[in-house]
Design a protein around this motif. Structure first.
Motif, PDB file in Angstrom:
ATOM      1  N   ALA A 287      44.553  54.073  41.212  1.00 43.15           N
ATOM      2  CA  ALA A 287      45.408  53.656  42.328  1.00 43.15           C
ATOM      3  C   ALA A 287      46.869  53.518  41.928  1.00 43.15           C
ATOM      4  CB  ALA A 287      44.897  52.334  42.913  1.00 43.15           C
ATOM      5  N   VAL A 288      47.136  53.180  40.657  1.00 43.15           N
ATOM      6  CA  VAL A 288      48.529  53.017  40.233  1.00 43.15           C
ATOM      7  C   VAL A 288      49.324  54.312  40.389  1.00 43.15           C
ATOM      8  CG1 VAL A 288      48.034  51.149  38.615  1.00 43.15           C
ATOM      9  CG2 VAL A 288      47.956  53.514  37.807  1.00 43.15           C
TER      10      VAL A 288
ATOM     11  N   GLY B 109      45.254  44.067  39.067  1.00 46.06           N
ATOM     12  CA  GLY B 109      43.838  44.302  39.338  1.00 46.06           C
ATOM     13  C   GLY B 109      43.150  45.043  38.208  1.00 46.06           C
ATOM     14  N   PHE B 110      43.844  45.988  37.619  1.00 49.53           N
ATOM     15  CA  PHE B 110      43.290  46.750  36.500  1.00 49.53           C
ATOM     16  C   PHE B 110      42.993  45.846  35.310  1.00 49.53           C
ATOM     17  CE2 PHE B 110      44.175  48.922  32.470  1.00 49.53           C
ATOM     18  CZ  PHE B 110      43.242  49.937  32.508  1.00 49.53           C
TER      19      PHE B 110
ATOM     20  N   PHE C 100      46.636  38.509  41.789  1.00 47.60           N
ATOM     21  CA  PHE C 100      46.452  39.868  42.307  1.00 47.60           C
ATOM     22  C   PHE C 100      46.909  39.990  43.760  1.00 47.60           C
ATOM     23  CE2 PHE C 100      43.513  42.304  45.042  1.00 47.60           C
ATOM     24  CZ  PHE C 100      43.843  43.593  44.658  1.00 47.60           C
TER      25      PHE C 100
ATOM     26  N   SER D 186      35.760  48.895  39.957  1.00 47.59           N
ATOM     27  CA  SER D 186      37.082  48.380  40.330  1.00 47.59           C
ATOM     28  C   SER D 186      38.102  48.714  39.241  1.00 47.59           C
ATOM     29  CB  SER D 186      37.030  46.869  40.571  1.00 47.59           C
ATOM     30  OG  SER D 186      36.656  46.172  39.403  1.00 47.59           O
TER      31      SER D 186
ATOM     32  N   THR E 229      52.660  42.091  32.448  1.00 45.73           N
ATOM     33  CA  THR E 229      52.778  42.770  33.748  1.00 45.73           C
ATOM     34  C   THR E 229      53.649  41.977  34.712  1.00 45.73           C
ATOM     35  OG1 THR E 229      50.602  43.809  33.511  1.00 45.73           O
ATOM     36  CG2 THR E 229      51.492  43.615  35.742  1.00 45.73           C
TER      37      THR E 229
ATOM     38  N   SER F 217      50.375  44.760  42.104  1.00 42.98           N
ATOM     39  CA  SER F 217      49.044  44.297  42.477  1.00 42.98           C
ATOM     40  C   SER F 217      47.963  45.178  41.851  1.00 42.98           C
ATOM     41  CB  SER F 217      48.907  44.296  44.010  1.00 42.98           C
ATOM     42  OG  SER F 217      47.668  43.765  44.396  1.00 42.98           O
ATOM     43  N   PHE F 218      48.175  46.493  41.857  1.00 44.35           N
ATOM     44  CA  PHE F 218      47.195  47.418  41.277  1.00 44.35           C
ATOM     45  C   PHE F 218      47.087  47.242  39.761  1.00 44.35           C
ATOM     46  CE2 PHE F 218      47.912  50.698  44.909  1.00 44.35           C
ATOM     47  CZ  PHE F 218      47.132  49.915  45.750  1.00 44.35           C
ATOM     48  N   VAL F 219      48.232  47.061  39.088  1.00 43.22           N
ATOM     49  CA  VAL F 219      48.209  46.883  37.630  1.00 43.22           C
ATOM     50  C   VAL F 219      47.519  45.568  37.267  1.00 43.22           C
ATOM     51  CG1 VAL F 219      49.612  46.663  35.547  1.00 43.22           C
ATOM     52  CG2 VAL F 219      50.293  48.282  37.319  1.00 43.22           C
TER      53      VAL F 219
ATOM     54  N   PHE G 109      41.505  50.896  40.228  1.00 37.13           N
ATOM     55  CA  PHE G 109      42.885  50.498  39.922  1.00 37.13           C
ATOM     56  C   PHE G 109      43.519  51.423  38.894  1.00 37.13           C
ATOM     57  CE2 PHE G 109      41.268  46.247  41.383  1.00 37.13           C
ATOM     58  CZ  PHE G 109      42.055  46.193  42.524  1.00 37.13           C
TER      59      PHE G 109
ATOM     60  N   SER H  64      39.984  43.271  35.924  1.00 45.45           N
ATOM     61  CA  SER H  64      38.694  43.782  36.390  1.00 45.45           C
ATOM     62  C   SER H  64      37.630  43.694  35.315  1.00 45.45           C
ATOM     63  CB  SER H  64      38.827  45.241  36.846  1.00 45.45           C
ATOM     64  OG  SER H  64      39.591  45.340  38.024  1.00 45.45           O
TER      65      SER H  64
END
Length: 480
Positions: A134-135, A118-119, A7, A127, A83, A114-116, A131, A122
């Motif tokens: 956030a994407v 993180g999703f 991440f 969180s 990803t 990084s956001f994907v 995410f 999680s």
């Protein structure tokens, strides 16, 4: 901390790129971008090797920040691998851009990666939601700055659709925390099935709207064709390959395991919407004169098969749905890259302007036919495995539904074969001046083709990770 490193690395890469001055160190931009994209992919492969796919629990679980937990099971691990792989493909494809554009473009892509990541890792509902939303931010700028003529309209439509639906998801999470006092997804999967049907139904509707928009399901689908047409090539790759999978993944993490009674209650409703999506999107795709819109509508049809498979509640159906998401991530990415390669040579997306590509770019013609056949589920490709398993699950659940889904696959063959006929054969198109793919383009297509064929002949590479997860995912439905 393996997952946290995967991440964090793209996030560091985005920061490094943003601090580099183009006039002094522009020569390092491509190297830095590739380094911070390839390293997470290598770590994801390490995670796959070390992962015990006979263990049904989440693995590599850690708490990098207080009350925030991350981890993966077989489902999320495959999405993590997809990803990191697709972002490497995008970075490689984008390396031909000018240095002045490359810096900000690559930084946004690494931030998005990084956001994907993180999703998908999680295990905390907040969180997960952060995410999930956030994407939109880096994608908003990617389409809004480097998109087509009507990019502003497309970006705001994308943003407003997904944001509106996600507010209901947030309200549902607030209620859940008020009742159970936790955001831990593992704990909620145990606690929430005890809710009565009325409460489950309200929460299910709140979650459904959010995830259905992201998939997108009919009638929430209208933002996707506009976003694809206006998006730059790499943006379309990530949009079709990953972002629309976030809705399906949301069903797997929230609706199905946490709200089993409501999921069963609304299953026929979801299946009906899925049938409409498959048939309607296929018919609309056949009528398109824009090649990107055609592939966008084909994505809506394929995701209709996914949602129908998920809500069959049979192991084969759910396995097929997840496998179809992974497969479609590869195939749709390849098709949009093919379209991007054509667009850079011709400057048009109009299907009628393309013909005779087999005469001018024969290697490209071969790759385009392969990915088109994979899209319609040709045996020997990954597209066949996902559709076949999903249909088995649907046949066990509601038999007559399988006929409608099969009709949709026949229609998909009609419009994809017609597209190949128009684009590949005929008299050469004079504006296709470059009669060869460069080494980077050909390598990217070959790499994607290898995985599409490999998963078609050896699907157990993915299914070995997915099968153990079915026991935990569907155990509640065996008693209902």
């Amino acid at each position: 901390m393996l997952l946290f490193s995967i991440f964090l690395l793209p996030l560091i890469g985005a920061l490094v790129l943003s601090l580099i001055r183009v006039d002094h160190k522009s020569i390092y931009l491509r190297f830095i971008s590739l380094f911070f994209a390839v390293l997470p992919l290598l770590l994801s492969i390490v995670a796959c090797v070390e992962f015990d796919y006979n263990n049904t629990d989440f693995q590599f679980v850690s708490y990098p920040i207080k009350n925030v937990v991350i981890g993966v099971d077989g489902i999320s691990l495959l999405f993590l691998l997809l990803t990191t792989f697709l972002f490497v493909i995008c970075i490689l494809y984008n390396c031909k851009m000018s240095y002045t554009t490359l810096k900000s473009y690559m930084a946004l892509f690494l931030l998005l990666e990084s956001f994907v990541v993180g999703f998908f890792i999680s295990l905390n509902a907040i969180s997960f939601y952060v995410f999930f939303e956030a994407v939109l931010v880096p994608m908003f700028f990617i389409i809004g700055i480097w998109g087509g003529k009507h990019r502003v309209y497309a970006t705001f439509k994308l943003f407003l659709y997904t944001l509106t639906g996600s507010l209901l998801f947030l309200l549902g999470l607030v209620y859940i925390h008020n009742v159970f006092g936790t955001f831990n997804i593992q704990k909620l999967a145990i606690l929430m099935p005890s809710l009565d049907l009325g409460v489950q139904s309200l929460l299910w509707i709140a979650f459904f709207v959010s995830f259905a928009i992201k998939v997108p399901m009919f009638p929430f689908h209208t933002w996707l064709p506009d976003a694809h047409v206006q998006s730059p090539t790499s943006g379309s790759v990530i949009l079709a390959g990953l972002l629309i999978k976030m809705g399906g993944y949301g069903f797997l993490r929230f609706s199905i395991p946490m709200l089993p009674q409501a999921s069963l209650y609304f299953s026929n409703f979801v299946v009906v919407l899925s049938i409409i999506a498959v048939i309607y999107a296929s018919l609309v795709a056949f009528a398109q004169d824009d090649i990107k819109k055609l592939i966008a509508y084909s994505s809506i049809a394929h995701m209709g098969i996914v949602t129908a498979g998920l809500f069959s509640f049979y192991e084969e159906g759910v396995l097929g749905a997840i496998f179809q998401m992974i497969s479609h991530g590869l195939i749709s990415a390849a098709l949009f890259l093919c379209v991007g390669m054509l667009y850079t040579r011709t400057g048009t997306l109009e299907i009628a302007k393309y013909f005779g590509i087999a005469n001018t770019i024969p290697k490209f013609g071969l790759m385009f036919i392969l990915f088109s056949m994979a899209s319609i589920g040709l045996p020997g490709t990954s597209g066949f495995i996902g559709e076949f398993l999903a249909m088995i699950g649907m046949f066990k659940s509601i038999r007559f539904v399988t006929g409608f889904i099969a009709l949709g696959t026949i229609l998909s063959a009609v419009y994809m074969l017609n597209l190949c006929k128009q684009v590949i054969w005929g008299v050469s198109y004079s504006k296709l001046l470059n009669n060869r793919l460069d080494s980077t383009e050909f390598s990217i297509l070959i790499l994607l083709a290898m995985f599409v064929i490999l998963l078609g002949f050896y699907p157990t590479l993915a299914l070995n990770y997915l099968k153990p997860c079915m026991a935990n995912l569907l155990v509640k439905y065996n008693t209902l």
